[in-house]
Design an enzyme around this catalytic site. Sequence first.
Site, mmCIF file in Angstrom:
data_model
loop_
_atom_site.group_PDB
_atom_site.id
_atom_site.type_symbol
_atom_site.label_atom_id
_atom_site.label_comp_id
_atom_site.label_asym_id
_atom_site.label_seq_id
_atom_site.Cartn_x
_atom_site.Cartn_y
_atom_site.Cartn_z
ATOM 1 N N SER A 136 0.860 -1.189 0.000
ATOM 2 C CA SER A 136 0.000 0.000 0.000
ATOM 3 C C SER A 136 0.889 1.230 0.000
ATOM 4 O O SER A 136 1.753 1.381 0.865
ATOM 5 C CB SER A 136 -0.887 -0.026 1.241
ATOM 6 O OG SER A 136 -1.592 1.188 1.358
ATOM 7 N N LYS A 162 -1.252 -1.071 -4.374
ATOM 8 C CA LYS A 162 -2.402 -0.257 -3.960
ATOM 9 C C LYS A 162 -1.922 1.160 -3.757
ATOM 10 O O LYS A 162 -0.889 1.388 -3.135
ATOM 11 C CB LYS A 162 -2.980 -0.839 -2.671
ATOM 12 C CG LYS A 162 -3.799 0.104 -1.812
ATOM 13 C CD LYS A 162 -4.513 -0.670 -0.709
ATOM 14 C CE LYS A 162 -4.695 0.158 0.543
ATOM 15 N NZ LYS A 162 -5.271 -0.652 1.642
ATOM 16 N N LYS A 164 -3.089 5.134 -2.618
ATOM 17 C CA LYS A 164 -4.094 5.968 -1.966
ATOM 18 C C LYS A 164 -4.516 7.070 -2.927
ATOM 19 O O LYS A 164 -3.660 7.643 -3.618
ATOM 20 C CB LYS A 164 -3.503 6.591 -0.701
ATOM 21 C CG LYS A 164 -3.107 5.579 0.355
ATOM 22 C CD LYS A 164 -4.316 5.009 1.048
ATOM 23 C CE LYS A 164 -3.913 4.096 2.193
ATOM 24 N NZ LYS A 164 -5.067 3.515 2.876
ATOM 25 N N ASP A 189 -7.239 3.076 -3.032
ATOM 26 C CA ASP A 189 -7.913 3.154 -1.725
ATOM 27 C C ASP A 189 -8.209 4.617 -1.427
ATOM 28 O O ASP A 189 -7.295 5.433 -1.311
ATOM 29 C CB ASP A 189 -7.009 2.558 -0.632
ATOM 30 C CG ASP A 189 -7.693 2.504 0.736
ATOM 31 O OD1 ASP A 189 -8.847 2.947 0.856
ATOM 32 O OD2 ASP A 189 -7.050 2.004 1.688
ATOM 33 N N GLU A 214 -11.145 0.622 -3.035
ATOM 34 C CA GLU A 214 -11.388 0.380 -1.615
ATOM 35 C C GLU A 214 -12.027 1.606 -0.967
ATOM 36 O O GLU A 214 -11.547 2.732 -1.123
ATOM 37 C CB GLU A 214 -10.030 0.058 -0.962
ATOM 38 C CG GLU A 214 -10.127 -0.417 0.476
ATOM 39 C CD GLU A 214 -8.746 -0.746 1.050
ATOM 40 O OE1 GLU A 214 -7.764 -0.905 0.288
ATOM 41 O OE2 GLU A 214 -8.645 -0.834 2.282
ATOM 42 N N ASP A 239 -13.634 -1.424 3.558
ATOM 43 C CA ASP A 239 -12.651 -1.497 4.647
ATOM 44 C C ASP A 239 -13.328 -0.900 5.886
ATOM 45 O O ASP A 239 -13.971 -1.630 6.667
ATOM 46 C CB ASP A 239 -11.388 -0.710 4.221
ATOM 47 C CG ASP A 239 -10.349 -0.540 5.322
ATOM 48 O OD1 ASP A 239 -10.602 -0.933 6.467
ATOM 49 O OD2 ASP A 239 -9.261 0.017 5.051
ATOM 50 N N LYS A 263 -9.573 -6.601 8.538
ATOM 51 C CA LYS A 263 -8.532 -6.159 9.471
ATOM 52 C C LYS A 263 -8.931 -6.701 10.829
ATOM 53 O O LYS A 263 -10.032 -6.431 11.313
ATOM 54 C CB LYS A 263 -8.444 -4.632 9.512
ATOM 55 C CG LYS A 263 -7.845 -4.008 8.255
ATOM 56 C CD LYS A 263 -7.709 -2.506 8.373
ATOM 57 C CE LYS A 263 -7.128 -1.922 7.075
ATOM 58 N NZ LYS A 263 -7.219 -0.438 7.060
ATOM 59 N N GLY A 291 -3.937 -3.876 6.350
ATOM 60 C CA GLY A 291 -2.829 -3.556 7.255
ATOM 61 C C GLY A 291 -3.081 -2.258 7.978
ATOM 62 O O GLY A 291 -3.849 -1.408 7.514
HETATM 63 O O1 OSB Z 1 -6.954 2.098 4.636
HETATM 64 O O2 OSB Z 1 -5.913 0.275 4.480
HETATM 65 C C1 OSB Z 1 -5.992 1.416 4.921
HETATM 66 C C2 OSB Z 1 -2.771 2.409 6.737
HETATM 67 C C3 OSB Z 1 -3.311 3.030 7.842
HETATM 68 C C4 OSB Z 1 -4.666 3.129 7.980
HETATM 69 C C5 OSB Z 1 -5.518 2.628 6.991
HETATM 70 C C6 OSB Z 1 -4.998 1.986 5.883
HETATM 71 C C7 OSB Z 1 -3.598 1.893 5.743
HETATM 72 C C8 OSB Z 1 -2.933 1.297 4.605
HETATM 73 C C9 OSB Z 1 -1.536 0.754 4.799
HETATM 74 O O3 OSB Z 1 -3.429 1.229 3.509
HETATM 75 C C10 OSB Z 1 -1.530 -0.685 5.153
HETATM 76 C C11 OSB Z 1 -0.174 -1.148 5.640
HETATM 77 O O4 OSB Z 1 0.799 -1.055 4.895
HETATM 78 O O5 OSB Z 1 -0.102 -1.640 6.783
HETATM 79 MG MG MG Z 2 -8.202 0.946 3.397
#
Ligand code: OSB
Ligand code: MG
Length: 370
Positions: A136, A162, A164, A189, A214, A239, A263, A291
């Site tokens: 991510s 992925k 953001k 995401d 996402e 999510d 999660k 994550g």
């Molecule tokens: O939305 O999945 C998410 C990190 C912090 C809070 C929310 C998210 C995320 C990530 C990173 O997308 C996931 C990771 O690398 O642990």
């Molecule tokens: Mg997410």
Amino acid sequence: MIIKEINIRKMKMTMKNPFTTSFGTFQDKEFLLLEAKDELGNTGWGESTAFHSPWYNEETLGTNLHMIEEFLLPLVLGKEIGHPDEVNELFASIRKNNMAKATVEGAIWDLYAKRNKMTLAQALGGERKQIEVGISIGIDEDMNRLVETVRGFVEEGYKRIKVKIKPGFDVEVMRELRKQFPNVPMMADANSAYTLEDVELLKQLDAFNLTMIEQPLASDDIIDHAVLQKQLQTPICLDESIHSLEDTRKAVELGSTKIINIKIGRVGGLTESKKIHDYCMEKGIPVWCGGMLESGIGRAHNIALTTLPNFTLPGDTAGSSRYWEKDIISPEVTVEQGLITVPTQYGIGYEPDFEAMDQFTVETFQFKAE
Ligand code: OSB
Ligand code: MG
């Protein structure tokens, strides 16, 4: 087993790189670790995925500490627990606070697995020897740098990328990335950054063959997502909106989601994660493990969960070195060609590295059964 002692550490670790989502940027990761001990001297570890401030959900490190100390520990300390699935039931009288519950429950799962000489994956019923993982990538307004970041991870072999997105950093970014990486499995995401007024914009993402988008809409919504999904070809993956098996069932029945990001913290633990997994498997809904920028302890739990059969899409469980100069487990989590080899040691399968752990420990709390 009888839970005799609980130790909590308040931790502060600095990530190698700042991480930016549609909510903002952060670099310091403050969180709780919890160690549970039984009457035979076995220990198990859990990690709270609540952040220092409530931007992802309403829980924080502070609320977790309060909930654990005041309400959750009295329900388990000194209690005879036959199987970790019972922890969920012991906590049933307490509403929400899922990340707090999952912290305690996770430690008890690890303890149970060690006590019974099983890996956590085996205790959960998982069979995979290796798991596939993606990565991510946070928002980076410097497009050239973002492309190079993605290229680096593609070359390392991560199974999907992925990225953001947020309003103003979406269609053109995905267009450019798809142009640069025509064949890499890719997803976006939004962390709840859009509303139904953005339908026309979100429909433009259909041109880029994304495996999913996402959580495009509000963190507490499952109605508007169903409206949106009808107009999008790209599958929606929820999510933030999913906190339980019940939420999952409702979202699936409404057509709000075609894929679920599980999660462990958000859904209140491994037992609930398994229930969501089983339900989705029956309904033909693929799942993957999300994550929360975890340390090695939380990461190890994610790896064990991902060994279940319906985790058919690569998760966000990247290697330790993606986040940390030094992780707090030994060995660290390593990824080779997008694969993590599931550890074969009992429990979570990684040892706490106490030297590293102590270095990042800000405060400790101890609770003993009378
Ligand atoms: O939305 O999945 C998410 C990190 C912090 C809070 C929310 C998210 C995320 C990530 C990173 O997308 C996931 C990771 O690398 O642990
Ligand atoms: Mg997410």
